[in-house]
Design an enzyme around this catalytic site. Sequence first.
Site, mmCIF file in Angstrom:
data_model
loop_
_atom_site.group_PDB
_atom_site.id
_atom_site.type_symbol
_atom_site.label_atom_id
_atom_site.label_comp_id
_atom_site.label_asym_id
_atom_site.label_seq_id
_atom_site.Cartn_x
_atom_site.Cartn_y
_atom_site.Cartn_z
ATOM 1 N N ASP A 4 0.876 -1.173 0.000
ATOM 2 C CA ASP A 4 0.000 0.000 0.000
ATOM 3 C C ASP A 4 0.916 1.227 0.000
ATOM 4 O O ASP A 4 2.136 1.111 0.135
ATOM 5 C CB ASP A 4 -0.910 0.000 1.242
ATOM 6 C CG ASP A 4 -1.853 1.193 1.277
ATOM 7 O OD1 ASP A 4 -2.272 1.671 0.202
ATOM 8 O OD2 ASP A 4 -2.169 1.675 2.386
ATOM 9 N N SER A 5 0.295 2.405 -0.063
ATOM 10 C CA SER A 5 1.074 3.633 0.015
ATOM 11 C C SER A 5 1.554 3.896 1.444
ATOM 12 O O SER A 5 2.470 4.687 1.642
ATOM 13 C CB SER A 5 0.197 4.797 -0.437
ATOM 14 O OG SER A 5 -0.958 4.850 0.364
ATOM 15 N N GLY A 15 -3.630 8.606 -3.304
ATOM 16 C CA GLY A 15 -5.026 8.935 -3.610
ATOM 17 C C GLY A 15 -5.270 10.324 -4.161
ATOM 18 O O GLY A 15 -6.392 10.653 -4.537
ATOM 19 N N CYS A 49 -4.237 -1.378 -1.843
ATOM 20 C CA CYS A 49 -4.313 0.064 -2.074
ATOM 21 C C CYS A 49 -5.362 0.274 -3.156
ATOM 22 O O CYS A 49 -5.218 -0.248 -4.273
ATOM 23 C CB CYS A 49 -2.938 0.532 -2.540
ATOM 24 S SG CYS A 49 -2.870 2.245 -3.040
ATOM 25 N N ASN A 50 -6.404 1.019 -2.836
ATOM 26 C CA ASN A 50 -7.503 1.175 -3.801
ATOM 27 C C ASN A 50 -7.120 1.952 -5.060
ATOM 28 O O ASN A 50 -7.478 1.525 -6.157
ATOM 29 C CB ASN A 50 -8.723 1.792 -3.111
ATOM 30 C CG ASN A 50 -9.431 0.783 -2.235
ATOM 31 O OD1 ASN A 50 -10.298 0.059 -2.690
ATOM 32 N ND2 ASN A 50 -9.028 0.687 -0.968
ATOM 33 N N GLU A 73 -2.560 8.032 9.163
ATOM 34 C CA GLU A 73 -1.091 7.995 9.181
ATOM 35 C C GLU A 73 -0.540 8.642 10.464
ATOM 36 O O GLU A 73 0.478 8.228 10.986
ATOM 37 C CB GLU A 73 -0.506 8.716 7.952
ATOM 38 C CG GLU A 73 -0.649 7.950 6.654
ATOM 39 C CD GLU A 73 0.242 6.700 6.554
ATOM 40 O OE1 GLU A 73 1.355 6.689 7.106
ATOM 41 O OE2 GLU A 73 -0.211 5.736 5.895
ATOM 42 N N CYS A 87 -11.083 2.686 1.005
ATOM 43 C CA CYS A 87 -9.664 3.015 1.174
ATOM 44 C C CYS A 87 -9.193 2.184 2.345
ATOM 45 O O CYS A 87 -9.883 2.138 3.384
ATOM 46 C CB CYS A 87 -9.480 4.505 1.460
ATOM 47 S SG CYS A 87 -7.800 4.923 1.994
ATOM 48 N N HIS A 130 -6.998 2.649 4.454
ATOM 49 C CA HIS A 130 -6.720 3.410 5.683
ATOM 50 C C HIS A 130 -7.986 3.587 6.536
ATOM 51 O O HIS A 130 -7.897 3.763 7.746
ATOM 52 C CB HIS A 130 -6.195 4.812 5.344
ATOM 53 C CG HIS A 130 -4.739 4.865 4.968
ATOM 54 N ND1 HIS A 130 -4.261 4.402 3.770
ATOM 55 C CD2 HIS A 130 -3.659 5.346 5.652
ATOM 56 C CE1 HIS A 130 -2.942 4.600 3.718
ATOM 57 N NE2 HIS A 130 -2.565 5.174 4.852
HETATM 58 N N1 DGL Z 1 -4.672 3.153 1.424
HETATM 59 C C1 DGL Z 1 -4.943 3.564 0.107
HETATM 60 C C2 DGL Z 1 -6.345 3.201 -0.350
HETATM 61 O O1 DGL Z 1 -6.705 2.067 -0.229
HETATM 62 C C3 DGL Z 1 -4.499 4.888 -0.393
HETATM 63 C C4 DGL Z 1 -4.215 6.005 0.516
HETATM 64 C C5 DGL Z 1 -3.471 7.076 -0.231
HETATM 65 O O2 DGL Z 1 -2.277 6.879 -0.454
HETATM 66 O O3 DGL Z 1 -4.086 8.073 -0.628
HETATM 67 O O4 DGL Z 1 -7.090 4.013 -0.885
#
Ligand code: DGL
Length: 220
Positions: A16-17, A49, A79-80, A159, A195, A197
């Site tokens: 993921d990010s 994102g 990660c979406n 985060e 997401c 997160h």
């Molecule tokens: N956790 C990620 C998601 O599933 C992306 C968060 C991001 O880097 O913006 O959307």
Amino acid sequence: MSNLNPVSELPIGVFDSGVGGLTVLKAIRERLPQEHLLYLGDTARLPYGTKGAETVSRYAVQAAGHLVERGFKLLVVACNPASAVAMPALTKVFAPLPVIGVVEAGADAAVSTSVSGHIAVLATESTVHGGAYTRAIHARRPDAVVFSQACSLFVALAEEGWTHGALVESVAREYLHPLLDEKKRDGLDTVVLGCTHFPLLKQAIAHVAGEELQLVDSGE
Ligand code: DGL
């Protein structure tokens, strides 16, 4: 032990990010406790994102490349934004490695949870604007009514480790306000946390959303 297939001993790679994909890692660990898991959070380049499709796709291939160097048997794109735009590139670059994303799984869960077919997707900006959830939900239930809401601040809160309390709830109230109106008017019954997160803030989001709205976790 001599009949163990060495390939099956390889880890599952998850990326993921940032910390969001750990919600997916946790879900995998609960279901497959015997598997070795390798996690990469690309925190140097977070957030994904708010970035364009080409950039996210390039970052996803590079991040996955770091995991591939170590050897693994399955890649989970936790990660979406990357699941929405980078699956063709990842599948091609790392073939024949199997690659699994979170958007299709989230859409499956949303459609099986919703009775009214009125579904809201909370996600980051690029996931919302790319429309991947809307398409995936409509592919499963063509008459579904899908509302989308970008909630990019939730990523920063997660985060920072700010997952509970008045600040998170007040941000959630701002984001959910239009959806709560929709619930009254049109029988919205399901909210997808699109997401990885967002499940870290699930308690606060659920508190604001109220009991009648089912929250679906795309990581799960
Ligand atoms: N956790 C990620 C998601 O599933 C992306 C968060 C991001 O880097 O913006 O959307």
